[in-house]
Design a protein around this motif. Structure first.
Motif, PDB file in Angstrom:
ATOM      1  N   ALA A 112       2.269  16.858   5.161  1.00  0.00           N
ATOM      2  CA  ALA A 112       3.700  16.968   5.464  1.00  0.00           C
ATOM      3  C   ALA A 112       4.150  18.431   5.471  1.00  0.00           C
ATOM      4  O   ALA A 112       4.965  18.845   6.314  1.00  0.00           O
ATOM      5  N   HIS A 113       3.616  19.213   4.557  1.00  0.00           N
ATOM      6  CA  HIS A 113       3.969  20.641   4.493  1.00  0.00           C
ATOM      7  C   HIS A 113       3.455  21.377   5.737  1.00  0.00           C
ATOM      8  O   HIS A 113       4.190  22.170   6.345  1.00  0.00           O
ATOM      9  N   LEU A 114       2.223  21.107   6.125  1.00  0.00           N
ATOM     10  CA  LEU A 114       1.645  21.798   7.275  1.00  0.00           C
ATOM     11  C   LEU A 114       2.312  21.380   8.585  1.00  0.00           C
ATOM     12  O   LEU A 114       2.416  22.200   9.505  1.00  0.00           O
ATOM     13  N   GLU A 115       2.753  20.135   8.679  1.00  0.00           N
ATOM     14  CA  GLU A 115       3.407  19.653   9.903  1.00  0.00           C
ATOM     15  C   GLU A 115       4.633  20.496  10.250  1.00  0.00           C
ATOM     16  O   GLU A 115       4.997  20.620  11.415  1.00  0.00           O
ATOM     17  N   GLN A 116       5.263  21.081   9.242  1.00  0.00           N
ATOM     18  CA  GLN A 116       6.444  21.912   9.480  1.00  0.00           C
ATOM     19  C   GLN A 116       6.086  23.207  10.231  1.00  0.00           C
ATOM     20  O   GLN A 116       6.955  23.855  10.801  1.00  0.00           O
ATOM     21  N   HIS A 117       4.805  23.572  10.216  1.00  0.00           N
ATOM     22  CA  HIS A 117       4.387  24.841  10.811  1.00  0.00           C
ATOM     23  C   HIS A 117       3.480  24.641  12.020  1.00  0.00           C
ATOM     24  O   HIS A 117       2.840  25.599  12.476  1.00  0.00           O
ATOM     25  N   LYS A 118       3.413  23.429  12.552  1.00  0.00           N
ATOM     26  CA  LYS A 118       2.462  23.175  13.636  1.00  0.00           C
ATOM     27  C   LYS A 118       2.811  23.953  14.909  1.00  0.00           C
ATOM     28  O   LYS A 118       1.919  24.348  15.662  1.00  0.00           O
ATOM     29  N   ARG A 119       4.114  24.195  15.146  1.00  0.00           N
ATOM     30  CA  ARG A 119       4.494  24.956  16.348  1.00  0.00           C
ATOM     31  C   ARG A 119       3.948  26.378  16.272  1.00  0.00           C
ATOM     32  O   ARG A 119       3.411  26.903  17.246  1.00  0.00           O
ATOM     33  N   HIS A 120       4.079  26.994  15.105  1.00  0.00           N
ATOM     34  CA  HIS A 120       3.571  28.357  14.928  1.00  0.00           C
ATOM     35  C   HIS A 120       2.048  28.381  15.014  1.00  0.00           C
ATOM     36  O   HIS A 120       1.470  29.312  15.586  1.00  0.00           O
ATOM     37  N   ALA A 121       1.402  27.353  14.465  1.00  0.00           N
ATOM     38  CA  ALA A 121      -0.056  27.292  14.534  1.00  0.00           C
ATOM     39  C   ALA A 121      -0.521  27.147  15.977  1.00  0.00           C
ATOM     40  O   ALA A 121      -1.518  27.758  16.387  1.00  0.00           O
ATOM     41  N   ASN A 122       0.200  26.363  16.768  1.00  0.00           N
ATOM     42  CA  ASN A 122      -0.143  26.210  18.182  1.00  0.00           C
ATOM     43  C   ASN A 122       0.014  27.529  18.936  1.00  0.00           C
ATOM     44  O   ASN A 122      -0.773  27.855  19.827  1.00  0.00           O
ATOM     45  N   GLU A 123       1.053  28.303  18.582  1.00  0.00           N
ATOM     46  CA  GLU A 123       1.255  29.605  19.216  1.00  0.00           C
ATOM     47  C   GLU A 123       0.095  30.557  18.896  1.00  0.00           C
ATOM     48  O   GLU A 123      -0.381  31.295  19.760  1.00  0.00           O
ATOM     49  N   VAL A 124      -0.339  30.523  17.650  1.00  0.00           N
ATOM     50  CA  VAL A 124      -1.474  31.362  17.248  1.00  0.00           C
ATOM     51  C   VAL A 124      -2.732  30.939  18.006  1.00  0.00           C
ATOM     52  O   VAL A 124      -3.508  31.778  18.474  1.00  0.00           O
ATOM     53  N   ARG A 125      -2.927  29.622  18.138  1.00  0.00           N
ATOM     54  CA  ARG A 125      -4.103  29.115  18.859  1.00  0.00           C
ATOM     55  C   ARG A 125      -4.090  29.588  20.314  1.00  0.00           C
ATOM     56  O   ARG A 125      -5.115  30.041  20.843  1.00  0.00           O
ATOM     57  N   LEU A 126      -2.930  29.481  20.969  1.00  0.00           N
ATOM     58  CA  LEU A 126      -2.826  29.912  22.366  1.00  0.00           C
ATOM     59  C   LEU A 126      -3.097  31.405  22.503  1.00  0.00           C
ATOM     60  O   LEU A 126      -3.745  31.852  23.458  1.00  0.00           O
TER      61      LEU A 126
END
Length: 229
Positions: free
Chosen positions: A171-185
């Motif tokens: 649940a904590h990590l789900e809050q940051h998935k958008r930022h993680a996707n940006e880093v991945r891209l």
């Protein structure tokens, strides 16, 4: 007097059904011909059989229900359950191996990764396989891909991995998935030269683009006076 609680019914030996000889012919006694002591023993054996059979899985019941003596049934079940125990050990080894080698699959979302992990944990819980909470949480975090590394570090700093469960971490990590996707891209573009050039062109301002075109045209039009025609 023999009672239902007397373990000799199962451990001391099987019930030997009394016989009677009539006119030189020996045959098993009818129930009505049993002595009071023999009737008690027969009744206890029947009750023991019913208790054993009622607690069996269907597949094992089918293999032992043809027996009519509790001792024989119990011995047959013990042999069958030994085989089940070996199968259980093999299954436990397989699950421990799956847990040890569990890793992120390329292209899956955080939620898909979380679902696969919790399904594995559920299978291990069915077999009552001991895992420390810290061990579970560390495995979940350390197998996430590189784009989550910053957020994994944050979790380890702010959460107590001995008491926090995987659901809370997810649940904590789900809050940051958008930022993680940006880093991945960003990582994908930096590892692909063509994508990096395309990204640079897309981010270039209209003024820079126009200036670059103008400079190129001027360069092409300029001819040195010393250049031979």
């Amino acid at each position: 007097m023999t009672t239902l609680g007397d373990k000799s019914l199962l451990l001391g030996g099987p019930l030997v059904w009394p016989t009677i000889t009539v006119d030189g012919v020996t045959r098993p006694k009818e129930y009505t011909e049993l002595t009071p002591a023999e009737t008690i023993q027969a009744d206890c054996d029947i009750k023991a059989i019913n208790i054993i059979l009622q607690g069996l899985p269907t597949e094992i019941y089918a293999l032992v229900s043809q027996h009519r003596i509790a001792k024989y049934i119990w011995e047959k079940i013990r042999l069958l359950m030994q085989g089940t125990s070996l199968t259980k050990q093999e299954r436990e080894c397989k699950l421990y191996n799956e847990f040890d080698k569990f890793t992120y699959k390329k292209g899956e979302s955080l939620h898909e990764y979380y679902l696969r992990f919790t399904l594995l944990l559920n299978d291990m819980n069915i077999y009552k396989m001991p895992l420390e909470q810290f061990q579970v949480n560390t495995k979940f975090l350390n197998t996430l891909p590189a784009e989550w590394s910053k957020f994994v570090t944050d979790v380890k700093l702010v959460k107590d991995l001995h008491t926090t469960n995987v659901n809370q971490i997810h649940a904590h990590l789900e809050q940051h998935k958008r930022h993680a996707n940006e880093v991945r891209l960003m990582h994908e573009r930096s590892s692909d030269p063509l994508a990096l050039v395309a990204s640079h062109q897309m981010t270039q301002s209209p003024y820079q683009s126009h200036q670059h075109s103008y400079q190129n045209s001027q360069h092409q039009q300029f001819v040195s006076p010393y250049q031979s025609s």
